[in-house]
Scaffold this motif. Structure first.
Motif, PDB file in Angstrom:
ATOM      1  N   ILE A 131       0.925  -1.210   0.034  1.00 25.33           N
ATOM      2  CA  ILE A 131      -0.006  -0.052   0.052  1.00 25.33           C
ATOM      3  C   ILE A 131       1.075   1.136  -0.059  1.00 25.33           C
ATOM      4  CG2 ILE A 131      -1.921  -1.073   1.060  1.00 25.33           C
ATOM      5  CD1 ILE A 131      -1.436  -0.154   3.740  1.00 25.33           C
ATOM      6  N   VAL A 132       0.516   2.200  -0.710  1.00 26.13           N
ATOM      7  CA  VAL A 132       1.502   3.432  -1.016  1.00 26.13           C
ATOM      8  C   VAL A 132       0.615   4.662  -1.238  1.00 26.13           C
ATOM      9  CG1 VAL A 132       3.163   4.317  -2.811  1.00 26.13           C
ATOM     10  CG2 VAL A 132       3.243   1.844  -2.319  1.00 26.13           C
ATOM     11  N   THR A 133       1.076   5.721  -0.347  1.00 24.94           N
ATOM     12  CA  THR A 133       0.718   7.027  -0.972  1.00 24.94           C
ATOM     13  C   THR A 133       1.796   7.922  -1.015  1.00 24.94           C
ATOM     14  OG1 THR A 133       0.470   7.943   1.360  1.00 24.94           O
ATOM     15  CG2 THR A 133      -1.538   6.700   0.676  1.00 24.94           C
ATOM     16  N   ASP A 162       1.585   3.973 -11.411  1.00 24.16           N
ATOM     17  CA  ASP A 162       1.107   3.022 -12.208  1.00 24.16           C
ATOM     18  C   ASP A 162       1.823   2.431 -12.862  1.00 24.16           C
ATOM     19  OD1 ASP A 162      -1.428   1.418 -12.669  1.00 24.16           O
ATOM     20  OD2 ASP A 162      -0.755   1.739 -14.398  1.00 24.16           O
ATOM     21  N   GLU A 163       2.743   2.757 -13.693  1.00 24.54           N
ATOM     22  CA  GLU A 163       3.689   2.166 -14.688  1.00 24.54           C
ATOM     23  C   GLU A 163       4.832   1.648 -13.606  1.00 24.54           C
ATOM     24  OE1 GLU A 163       6.704   2.993 -18.410  1.00 24.54           O
ATOM     25  OE2 GLU A 163       5.690   4.778 -17.308  1.00 24.54           O
ATOM     26  N   MET A 164       5.351   2.198 -12.712  1.00 23.25           N
ATOM     27  CA  MET A 164       6.315   1.752 -11.942  1.00 23.25           C
ATOM     28  C   MET A 164       6.153   0.587 -11.065  1.00 23.25           C
ATOM     29  SD  MET A 164       8.509   3.733  -8.995  1.00 23.25           S
ATOM     30  CE  MET A 164       8.964   5.390 -10.205  1.00 23.25           C
ATOM     31  N   LEU A 165       4.983   0.453 -10.651  1.00 24.23           N
ATOM     32  CA  LEU A 165       4.376  -0.594  -9.813  1.00 24.23           C
ATOM     33  C   LEU A 165       4.144  -1.761 -10.751  1.00 24.23           C
ATOM     34  CD1 LEU A 165       1.668   1.216  -7.551  1.00 24.23           C
ATOM     35  CD2 LEU A 165       3.871   0.188  -6.685  1.00 24.23           C
ATOM     36  N   ARG A 166       3.729  -1.575 -11.965  1.00 24.03           N
ATOM     37  CA  ARG A 166       3.565  -2.741 -12.860  1.00 24.03           C
ATOM     38  C   ARG A 166       4.964  -3.284 -13.306  1.00 24.03           C
ATOM     39  NH1 ARG A 166      -1.887  -2.860 -13.992  1.00 24.03           N
ATOM     40  NH2 ARG A 166      -3.076  -1.304 -13.696  1.00 24.03           N
ATOM     41  N   GLU A 167       5.902  -2.433 -13.458  1.00 21.03           N
ATOM     42  CA  GLU A 167       7.152  -2.651 -13.964  1.00 21.03           C
ATOM     43  C   GLU A 167       8.058  -3.433 -12.780  1.00 21.03           C
ATOM     44  OE1 GLU A 167       9.086   0.411 -15.833  1.00 21.03           O
ATOM     45  OE2 GLU A 167       7.943   0.523 -17.667  1.00 21.03           O
ATOM     46  N   ALA A 168       7.543  -3.342 -11.534  1.00 17.72           N
ATOM     47  CA  ALA A 168       8.189  -3.820 -10.415  1.00 17.72           C
ATOM     48  C   ALA A 168       7.458  -5.237 -10.235  1.00 17.72           C
ATOM     49  CB  ALA A 168       8.010  -3.111  -9.318  1.00 17.72           C
ATOM     50  N   GLY A 169       6.810  -5.535 -11.126  1.00 17.01           N
ATOM     51  CA  GLY A 169       5.933  -6.797 -11.002  1.00 17.01           C
ATOM     52  C   GLY A 169       4.773  -7.022 -10.075  1.00 17.01           C
ATOM     53  N   PHE A 170       4.272  -5.820 -10.065  1.00 16.37           N
ATOM     54  CA  PHE A 170       2.875  -5.906  -9.164  1.00 16.37           C
ATOM     55  C   PHE A 170       1.629  -5.916 -10.027  1.00 16.37           C
ATOM     56  CE2 PHE A 170       6.121  -4.185  -6.040  1.00 16.37           C
ATOM     57  CZ  PHE A 170       5.638  -5.109  -4.877  1.00 16.37           C
ATOM     58  N   ARG A 171       0.707  -6.393  -9.477  1.00 15.75           N
ATOM     59  CA  ARG A 171      -0.766  -6.477 -10.025  1.00 15.75           C
ATOM     60  C   ARG A 171      -1.240  -5.013  -9.187  1.00 15.75           C
ATOM     61  NH1 ARG A 171      -3.388 -10.226  -8.184  1.00 15.75           N
ATOM     62  NH2 ARG A 171      -4.683  -9.332  -6.641  1.00 15.75           N
ATOM     63  N   VAL A 172      -1.656  -3.923 -10.051  1.00 16.53           N
ATOM     64  CA  VAL A 172      -2.370  -2.691  -9.423  1.00 16.53           C
ATOM     65  C   VAL A 172      -3.899  -2.845  -9.182  1.00 16.53           C
ATOM     66  CG1 VAL A 172      -2.810  -0.353  -9.351  1.00 16.53           C
ATOM     67  CG2 VAL A 172      -0.366  -1.372 -10.261  1.00 16.53           C
ATOM     68  N   ASP A 230      -5.708  13.378 -12.323  1.00 20.24           N
ATOM     69  CA  ASP A 230      -4.629  14.214 -12.560  1.00 20.24           C
ATOM     70  C   ASP A 230      -4.934  15.557 -11.643  1.00 20.24           C
ATOM     71  OD1 ASP A 230      -3.554  12.693 -14.360  1.00 20.24           O
ATOM     72  OD2 ASP A 230      -3.974  13.872 -16.067  1.00 20.24           O
ATOM     73  N   THR A 231      -6.069  15.785 -11.150  1.00 18.48           N
ATOM     74  CA  THR A 231      -6.524  17.021 -10.401  1.00 18.48           C
ATOM     75  C   THR A 231      -6.361  16.591  -8.709  1.00 18.48           C
ATOM     76  OG1 THR A 231      -8.722  16.549 -10.196  1.00 18.48           O
ATOM     77  CG2 THR A 231      -7.650  17.985 -12.016  1.00 18.48           C
ATOM     78  N   CYS A 232      -5.989  15.356  -8.272  1.00 17.92           N
ATOM     79  CA  CYS A 232      -6.042  14.824  -7.000  1.00 17.92           C
ATOM     80  C   CYS A 232      -4.745  15.557  -6.272  1.00 17.92           C
ATOM     81  CB  CYS A 232      -6.167  13.496  -6.621  1.00 17.92           C
ATOM     82  SG  CYS A 232      -4.600  12.359  -6.999  1.00 17.92           S
ATOM     83  N   LEU A 233      -4.744  15.594  -4.801  1.00 22.50           N
ATOM     84  CA  LEU A 233      -3.769  15.890  -4.134  1.00 22.50           C
ATOM     85  C   LEU A 233      -2.723  14.797  -3.836  1.00 22.50           C
ATOM     86  CD1 LEU A 233      -5.554  18.098  -1.673  1.00 22.50           C
ATOM     87  CD2 LEU A 233      -4.453  18.935  -3.420  1.00 22.50           C
ATOM     88  N   ASP A 234      -3.000  13.799  -3.562  1.00 22.46           N
ATOM     89  CA  ASP A 234      -2.286  12.754  -3.284  1.00 22.46           C
ATOM     90  C   ASP A 234      -2.533  11.251  -3.782  1.00 22.46           C
ATOM     91  OD1 ASP A 234      -0.605  13.902  -1.292  1.00 22.46           O
ATOM     92  OD2 ASP A 234      -2.026  13.507   0.313  1.00 22.46           O
ATOM     93  N   LEU A 235      -1.664  10.490  -4.421  1.00 21.24           N
ATOM     94  CA  LEU A 235      -2.014   9.442  -4.886  1.00 21.24           C
ATOM     95  C   LEU A 235      -2.192   8.141  -4.021  1.00 21.24           C
ATOM     96  CD1 LEU A 235       0.358   9.378  -7.767  1.00 21.24           C
ATOM     97  CD2 LEU A 235      -1.769  10.459  -7.744  1.00 21.24           C
ATOM     98  N   VAL A 236      -3.178   7.218  -4.022  1.00 21.86           N
ATOM     99  CA  VAL A 236      -3.233   6.036  -3.199  1.00 21.86           C
ATOM    100  C   VAL A 236      -3.358   4.838  -3.776  1.00 21.86           C
ATOM    101  CG1 VAL A 236      -4.909   5.182  -1.393  1.00 21.86           C
ATOM    102  CG2 VAL A 236      -4.618   7.584  -1.611  1.00 21.86           C
ATOM    103  N   ALA A 237      -2.342   3.772  -3.557  1.00 25.39           N
ATOM    104  CA  ALA A 237      -2.352   2.770  -4.300  1.00 25.39           C
ATOM    105  C   ALA A 237      -2.213   1.446  -3.470  1.00 25.39           C
ATOM    106  CB  ALA A 237      -1.155   2.801  -5.360  1.00 25.39           C
ATOM    107  N   VAL A 238      -2.939   0.589  -4.259  1.00 29.35           N
ATOM    108  CA  VAL A 238      -2.822  -0.932  -3.584  1.00 29.35           C
ATOM    109  C   VAL A 238      -2.512  -1.753  -4.755  1.00 29.35           C
ATOM    110  CG1 VAL A 238      -4.165  -2.578  -2.471  1.00 29.35           C
ATOM    111  CG2 VAL A 238      -4.726  -0.422  -1.907  1.00 29.35           C
ATOM    112  N   ALA A 239      -1.432  -2.322  -4.395  1.00 31.42           N
ATOM    113  CA  ALA A 239      -0.652  -3.240  -5.456  1.00 31.42           C
ATOM    114  C   ALA A 239      -0.480  -4.640  -4.752  1.00 31.42           C
ATOM    115  CB  ALA A 239       0.646  -2.991  -6.059  1.00 31.42           C
ATOM    116  N   VAL A 240      -0.431  -5.874  -5.505  1.00 24.31           N
ATOM    117  CA  VAL A 240      -0.410  -7.081  -5.108  1.00 24.31           C
ATOM    118  C   VAL A 240       0.714  -7.900  -5.876  1.00 24.31           C
ATOM    119  CG1 VAL A 240      -1.710  -9.342  -4.902  1.00 24.31           C
ATOM    120  CG2 VAL A 240      -2.717  -7.356  -4.379  1.00 24.31           C
TER     121      VAL A 240
END
Length: 242
Positions: A131-133, A162-172, A230-240
């Protein structure tokens, strides 16, 4: 003991810091369900309040930070946590040893973000969750070649994370954005961030209206959704990790 305010980390219990604390707390509460009954590593725990919040639902929380003063503070302030001091570039854990890695408002401070994500994948068990913000580069440092915050090395736009997480081998599984709710948008004509930055840069005393507005902020003043990223303040990601 309260950690000193340096601009690098958020510290709870300080009136002038309440906006940023609640903004970060809102993200923790949105993501905390992924930590239920899990062994969680918070990689870059800062003051420790987030790790302690996660501990209310997790089986075990390992709070890791590089800074020696911070690590000592977390160990004293939050004895339910297992505190480690170490470098996020080489996580001091065995392969496949944790269920969740939490990394909130930290990845923008790292020089080798891809290497850190590789380490996250290594220490996560198969099916484990990252989990990343992180601040949205498009709104946090708009139009800048480098981050405005001197403690940030590289900020990310939604597509870049999104691209960085996928390239690291995670499913977003989730990519969402945190933004102000209706009440916050109406406070100080929607300029609550700009007003705080102006005071910080000028060194002038806080205007009463600004201090009252900042003290009034709660986690309910923030919304998290996948719309208009694109207009949000922080990004919130869940990757598996598959």
């Amino acid at each position: 003991m309260t950690l000193p305010l340096t601009g690098e980390r958020t510290v709870p219990g300080i009136a002038e810091e309440n906006y940023w604390f609640r903004r970060h707390e809102a993200a923790y509460l949105h993501l905390i369900g992924h930590c239920a009954d899990a062994v969680v590593l918070e990689a870059g725990c800062g003051e420790g309040y987030g790790a302690q919040l996660i501990r209310t639902v997790a089986r075990r929380v390992i709070a890791l930070d590089y800074d020696e003063l911070t690590s000592h503070h977390v160990a004293r302030a939050y004895p339910q946590l297992d505190v480690l001091r170490g470098n996020l570039a080489t996580l001091p854990l065995r392969d496949a040893s944790v269920d969740v890695v939490a990394n909130l408002q930290v990845i923008e401070h790292l020089w080798d973000q891809e290497g850190f994500l590789a380490e996250c994948r290594r220490v996560l068990r198969p099916g484990g969750t990252l989990i990343v913000t992180t601040p949205n580069r498009l709104t946090f440092s708009p139009g800048q070649d480098k981050p405005l915050n001197p403690f940030h090395t590289r900020e990310l736009a939604p597509s870049e994370l999104d691209e960085m997480l996928r390239e690291a081998g995670f499913r977003v599984d989730e990519l969402a954005g945190l933004r102000h709710g209706q009440r916050l948008d109406s406070l100080l004509d929607g300029q609550i961030i700009e007003a705080q930055v102006e005071v910080a840069l000028s060194g002038a005393p806080w205007p009463v209206e600004l201090k009252e507005a900042v003290e009034s902020v709660t986690v309910d003043d923030f919304d998290i959704s996948p719309e208009d990223m694109d207009t949000c303040l922080d990004l919130v990601a869940v990757a598996v990790r598959p």
